[in-house]
Design a protein around this motif. Sequence first.
Motif, mmCIF file in Angstrom:
data_model
loop_
_atom_site.group_PDB
_atom_site.id
_atom_site.type_symbol
_atom_site.label_atom_id
_atom_site.label_comp_id
_atom_site.label_asym_id
_atom_site.label_seq_id
_atom_site.Cartn_x
_atom_site.Cartn_y
_atom_site.Cartn_z
ATOM 1 N N GLN A 111 0.823 -1.205 0.000
ATOM 2 C CA GLN A 111 0.000 0.000 0.000
ATOM 3 C C GLN A 111 0.862 1.262 0.000
ATOM 4 O O GLN A 111 0.545 2.233 -0.691
ATOM 5 C CB GLN A 111 -0.946 -0.004 1.203
ATOM 6 C CG GLN A 111 -2.038 -1.037 1.112
ATOM 7 C CD GLN A 111 -2.860 -1.140 2.395
ATOM 8 O OE1 GLN A 111 -2.555 -0.519 3.408
ATOM 9 N NE2 GLN A 111 -3.901 -1.966 2.354
ATOM 10 N N ALA A 112 1.951 1.230 0.745
ATOM 11 C CA ALA A 112 2.858 2.382 0.772
ATOM 12 C C ALA A 112 3.509 2.586 -0.590
ATOM 13 O O ALA A 112 3.671 3.733 -1.045
ATOM 14 C CB ALA A 112 3.923 2.190 1.852
ATOM 15 N N ALA A 113 3.863 1.500 -1.264
ATOM 16 C CA ALA A 113 4.475 1.609 -2.592
ATOM 17 C C ALA A 113 3.485 2.199 -3.596
ATOM 18 O O ALA A 113 3.853 3.042 -4.419
ATOM 19 C CB ALA A 113 4.961 0.237 -3.054
ATOM 20 N N VAL A 114 2.239 1.788 -3.518
ATOM 21 C CA VAL A 114 1.207 2.335 -4.407
ATOM 22 C C VAL A 114 1.045 3.828 -4.149
ATOM 23 O O VAL A 114 0.952 4.638 -5.092
ATOM 24 C CB VAL A 114 -0.132 1.582 -4.212
ATOM 25 C CG1 VAL A 114 -1.290 2.326 -4.867
ATOM 26 C CG2 VAL A 114 -0.018 0.169 -4.763
ATOM 27 N N GLU A 117 3.938 5.723 -5.658
ATOM 28 C CA GLU A 117 3.794 5.825 -7.108
ATOM 29 C C GLU A 117 2.816 6.934 -7.475
ATOM 30 O O GLU A 117 3.060 7.707 -8.401
ATOM 31 C CB GLU A 117 3.320 4.493 -7.689
ATOM 32 C CG GLU A 117 4.390 3.426 -7.749
ATOM 33 C CD GLU A 117 3.869 2.098 -8.265
ATOM 34 O OE1 GLU A 117 2.729 2.038 -8.793
ATOM 35 O OE2 GLU A 117 4.607 1.103 -8.131
ATOM 36 N N ARG A 118 1.713 7.029 -6.751
ATOM 37 C CA ARG A 118 0.736 8.104 -7.005
ATOM 38 C C ARG A 118 1.360 9.472 -6.752
ATOM 39 O O ARG A 118 1.162 10.421 -7.527
ATOM 40 C CB ARG A 118 -0.492 7.925 -6.112
ATOM 41 C CG ARG A 118 -1.404 6.833 -6.547
ATOM 42 C CD ARG A 118 -2.659 6.804 -5.685
ATOM 43 N NE ARG A 118 -3.387 5.582 -5.941
ATOM 44 C CZ ARG A 118 -3.944 4.823 -5.029
ATOM 45 N NH1 ARG A 118 -3.897 5.177 -3.756
ATOM 46 N NH2 ARG A 118 -4.580 3.725 -5.345
ATOM 47 N N SER A 119 2.091 9.568 -5.668
ATOM 48 C CA SER A 119 2.720 10.829 -5.319
ATOM 49 C C SER A 119 3.758 11.228 -6.376
ATOM 50 O O SER A 119 3.822 12.399 -6.778
ATOM 51 C CB SER A 119 3.375 10.707 -3.948
ATOM 52 O OG SER A 119 4.012 11.897 -3.588
ATOM 53 N N ASN A 120 4.557 10.267 -6.815
ATOM 54 C CA ASN A 120 5.555 10.547 -7.856
ATOM 55 C C ASN A 120 4.889 10.980 -9.154
ATOM 56 O O ASN A 120 5.357 11.898 -9.829
ATOM 57 C CB ASN A 120 6.437 9.317 -8.108
ATOM 58 C CG ASN A 120 7.450 9.114 -7.005
ATOM 59 O OD1 ASN A 120 7.725 10.025 -6.228
ATOM 60 N ND2 ASN A 120 7.999 7.910 -6.936
ATOM 61 N N ALA A 121 3.795 10.324 -9.506
ATOM 62 C CA ALA A 121 3.075 10.698 -10.730
ATOM 63 C C ALA A 121 2.540 12.122 -10.629
ATOM 64 O O ALA A 121 2.617 12.900 -11.596
ATOM 65 C CB ALA A 121 1.941 9.708 -10.990
#
Length: 133
Positions: A111-114, A117-121
């Motif tokens: 969940q943290a990785a997802v 990824e959203r934050s980076n996007a």
Amino acid sequence: MIQDALLRHRTMRPAAAALAVTAALLLGACASKGPPPVDALASARAAVTQAEAAQAGQLAPVELLAAREKLSRADAAMGTKDFAQARRLAEQAQADGLLAERKARAERARQAAVELERSNAALQREATRGAPQ
């Protein structure tokens, strides 16, 4: 004389069988008594507690429930002094508790990785929107 030997041999068979059965029962009773598996129960309780702290109730509920049920059955076996069964159940409860904890931690990491990824996007969209073309 031969008949006497045969008669003695026939009467000895049931006695020997009864002795063997009695010995097996006594050995089985001793094997199940043994020392109480206090350490195994403590380890199982600790594993369940750690799984609960890792939010396994929400993230790995099936495994946590299995650990709790086996721990409860181990406690019941202790009450009846079936220490061999209590040890087996405690070891299984510990394994289930560890599995629940690790599954919960893995799910939290996923969940943290997802979220990263959203934050980076989002950051990339911001950076490209404000960049000169």
